[in-house]
Design a protein around this motif. Structure first.
Motif, PDB file in Angstrom:
ATOM      1  N   GLY A  31     -11.649 -27.647  54.344  1.00  0.00           N
ATOM      2  CA  GLY A  31     -10.631 -26.793  54.665  1.00  0.00           C
ATOM      3  C   GLY A  31     -10.722 -25.924  55.744  1.00  0.00           C
ATOM      4  O   GLY A  31     -11.155 -26.780  56.820  1.00  0.00           O
ATOM      5  N   VAL A  32     -10.658 -24.968  55.816  1.00  0.00           N
ATOM      6  CA  VAL A  32     -10.704 -23.974  57.210  1.00  0.00           C
ATOM      7  C   VAL A  32     -12.312 -23.872  57.460  1.00  0.00           C
ATOM      8  O   VAL A  32     -12.678 -23.562  58.610  1.00  0.00           O
ATOM      9  CB  VAL A  32     -10.378 -22.304  56.840  1.00  0.00           C
ATOM     10  CG1 VAL A  32      -8.873 -22.362  56.638  1.00  0.00           C
ATOM     11  CG2 VAL A  32     -11.019 -21.776  55.765  1.00  0.00           C
ATOM     12  N   ASP A  46     -15.301 -33.583  57.554  1.00  0.00           N
ATOM     13  CA  ASP A  46     -14.815 -35.051  57.166  1.00  0.00           C
ATOM     14  C   ASP A  46     -16.028 -36.055  56.937  1.00  0.00           C
ATOM     15  O   ASP A  46     -15.823 -36.887  55.887  1.00  0.00           O
ATOM     16  CB  ASP A  46     -14.022 -35.488  58.480  1.00  0.00           C
ATOM     17  CG  ASP A  46     -12.595 -34.569  58.505  1.00  0.00           C
ATOM     18  OD1 ASP A  46     -12.324 -34.069  57.617  1.00  0.00           O
ATOM     19  OD2 ASP A  46     -12.275 -34.608  59.486  1.00  0.00           O
ATOM     20  N   LEU A  47     -16.781 -36.123  57.797  1.00  0.00           N
ATOM     21  CA  LEU A  47     -17.813 -36.887  57.586  1.00  0.00           C
ATOM     22  C   LEU A  47     -18.792 -36.694  56.289  1.00  0.00           C
ATOM     23  O   LEU A  47     -19.262 -37.593  55.576  1.00  0.00           O
ATOM     24  CB  LEU A  47     -18.834 -36.969  58.687  1.00  0.00           C
ATOM     25  CG  LEU A  47     -18.316 -37.694  60.050  1.00  0.00           C
ATOM     26  CD1 LEU A  47     -19.466 -37.367  61.338  1.00  0.00           C
ATOM     27  CD2 LEU A  47     -17.734 -38.915  59.920  1.00  0.00           C
ATOM     28  N   ALA A  48     -19.078 -35.496  56.011  1.00  0.00           N
ATOM     29  CA  ALA A  48     -19.694 -35.147  54.714  1.00  0.00           C
ATOM     30  C   ALA A  48     -19.083 -35.533  53.710  1.00  0.00           C
ATOM     31  O   ALA A  48     -19.968 -36.029  52.486  1.00  0.00           O
ATOM     32  CB  ALA A  48     -20.017 -33.555  54.509  1.00  0.00           C
ATOM     33  N   LEU A  49     -17.788 -35.373  53.384  1.00  0.00           N
ATOM     34  CA  LEU A  49     -16.972 -36.027  52.363  1.00  0.00           C
ATOM     35  C   LEU A  49     -16.864 -37.360  52.303  1.00  0.00           C
ATOM     36  O   LEU A  49     -17.237 -38.107  51.352  1.00  0.00           O
ATOM     37  CB  LEU A  49     -15.743 -35.430  52.646  1.00  0.00           C
ATOM     38  CG  LEU A  49     -14.729 -35.809  51.187  1.00  0.00           C
ATOM     39  CD1 LEU A  49     -15.311 -35.419  49.985  1.00  0.00           C
ATOM     40  CD2 LEU A  49     -13.222 -35.345  51.570  1.00  0.00           C
ATOM     41  N   GLY A  72     -11.345 -33.357  48.260  1.00  0.00           N
ATOM     42  CA  GLY A  72     -10.473 -33.380  49.492  1.00  0.00           C
ATOM     43  C   GLY A  72     -10.912 -32.617  50.683  1.00  0.00           C
ATOM     44  O   GLY A  72     -11.595 -31.775  50.421  1.00  0.00           O
ATOM     45  N   ASP A  73      -9.951 -32.317  51.383  1.00  0.00           N
ATOM     46  CA  ASP A  73     -10.368 -31.456  52.631  1.00  0.00           C
ATOM     47  C   ASP A  73      -9.899 -29.901  52.099  1.00  0.00           C
ATOM     48  O   ASP A  73      -8.694 -29.432  52.641  1.00  0.00           O
ATOM     49  CB  ASP A  73      -9.279 -31.648  53.915  1.00  0.00           C
ATOM     50  CG  ASP A  73      -9.748 -30.857  55.129  1.00  0.00           C
ATOM     51  OD1 ASP A  73     -10.896 -30.257  55.059  1.00  0.00           O
ATOM     52  OD2 ASP A  73      -8.986 -30.696  55.960  1.00  0.00           O
TER      53      ASP A  73
END
Length: 250
Positions: A31-32, A46-49, A72-73
């Motif tokens: 998220g933020v 993003d890469l961690a997820l 998700g983000d």
């Protein structure tokens, strides 16, 4: 956020066969909370997820029940991450992050992997700086540490010597496998006061799988085949830890 945990507890209460083990995988930031940014604008969150999803898939093939702290983000308060693991009485907690350096020259030359477990005292000045960067990424409403006692809550969360020893063994198991499988520079297993690990009542580690601030390493971490290699190494390290833990209990 606790719905998957509640579903697991209900299934076990209903007499469902227990999983081989229960793991909580925590993709850092979200998220933020973007985390660090690569020279080409790729976000750590993003890469961690992406890597966390791949780790979860591999652990499930081993028969584990796996909960991701986010799918998700989205932003997840730090305190909630370990709370999810506690709620389902998880066997282990692994938080996945990507490292960063502050200066242009350091970004250019610094690569490698580091693995951390919780301690009131950082191993070295770099470990202290990494913890400070990760700890600063708190959401509004997250409890602030007492400025007069910044590690008091962390010390109180170390349930006993066995918890600390388990985290140390988990850290070395995943780190050794990550280094040997990826060929990344070995920057060592270290200790530092990470708030995301505080409160976890099971072996808990934070893995910095590479330096997103280094252009070459960031591009490597974007590649799906390298993400699979990292995920396989983390899952295999967890399997080694589980095997050693079972053997020690006999």
């Amino acid at each position: 956020m606790l719905a998957p945990a509640a579903a697991l507890l209900l299934a076990l209460a209903a007499g469902a066969a227990p999983p081989a083990f229960v793991a909580v995988i925590d993709p850092g930031h979200g998220g933020v909370q973007e985390g660090a940014i690569s020279p080409r604008g790729v976000r750590e969150s993003d890469l961690a997820l992406e890597i966390a999803r791949r780790v979860a898939a591999r652990l499930r093939k081993m028969g584990a029940k796996v909960i991701l702290t986010r799918t998700g983000d989205i932003a997840v308060p730090m305190a909630n991450r370990a709370a999810i693991a506690n709620a389902i009485r998880a066997d282990l907690f692994v938080s996945i992050h990507l490292n960063s350096m502050p200066t242009v020259e350091a970004r250019r030359v610094t690569t490698g992997v580091e693995t951390y477990f919780l301690s009131a005292d950082a191993t070295d000045t770099h470990a202290s700086a990494v913890a400070a960067r990760e700890n600063a990424d708190r959401l509004a409403g997250d409890p602030e540490p007492d400025p007069n006692d910044p590690v008091g809550a962390i010390l109180s969360s170390l349930e006993d010597a066995a918890s600390l020893e388990g985290s140390s063994r988990l850290a070395y198991a995943v780190h050794d496998r990550l280094v040997s499988s990826t060929g990344a520079l070995d920057r060592g297993v270290k200790q530092a006061p990470f708030y995301v690990l505080a409160g976890a009542r099971m072996p808990a580690v934070l893995v910095e799988v590479g330096f997103i601030s280094n252009e070459g390493e960031a591009e490597r971490l974007r590649a799906k085949d390298y993400q699979e290699k990292v995920a396989a190494a983390l899952a295999d390290g967890i399997a080694v830890f589980r095997k050693e833990t079972r053997a020690a209990r006999r």
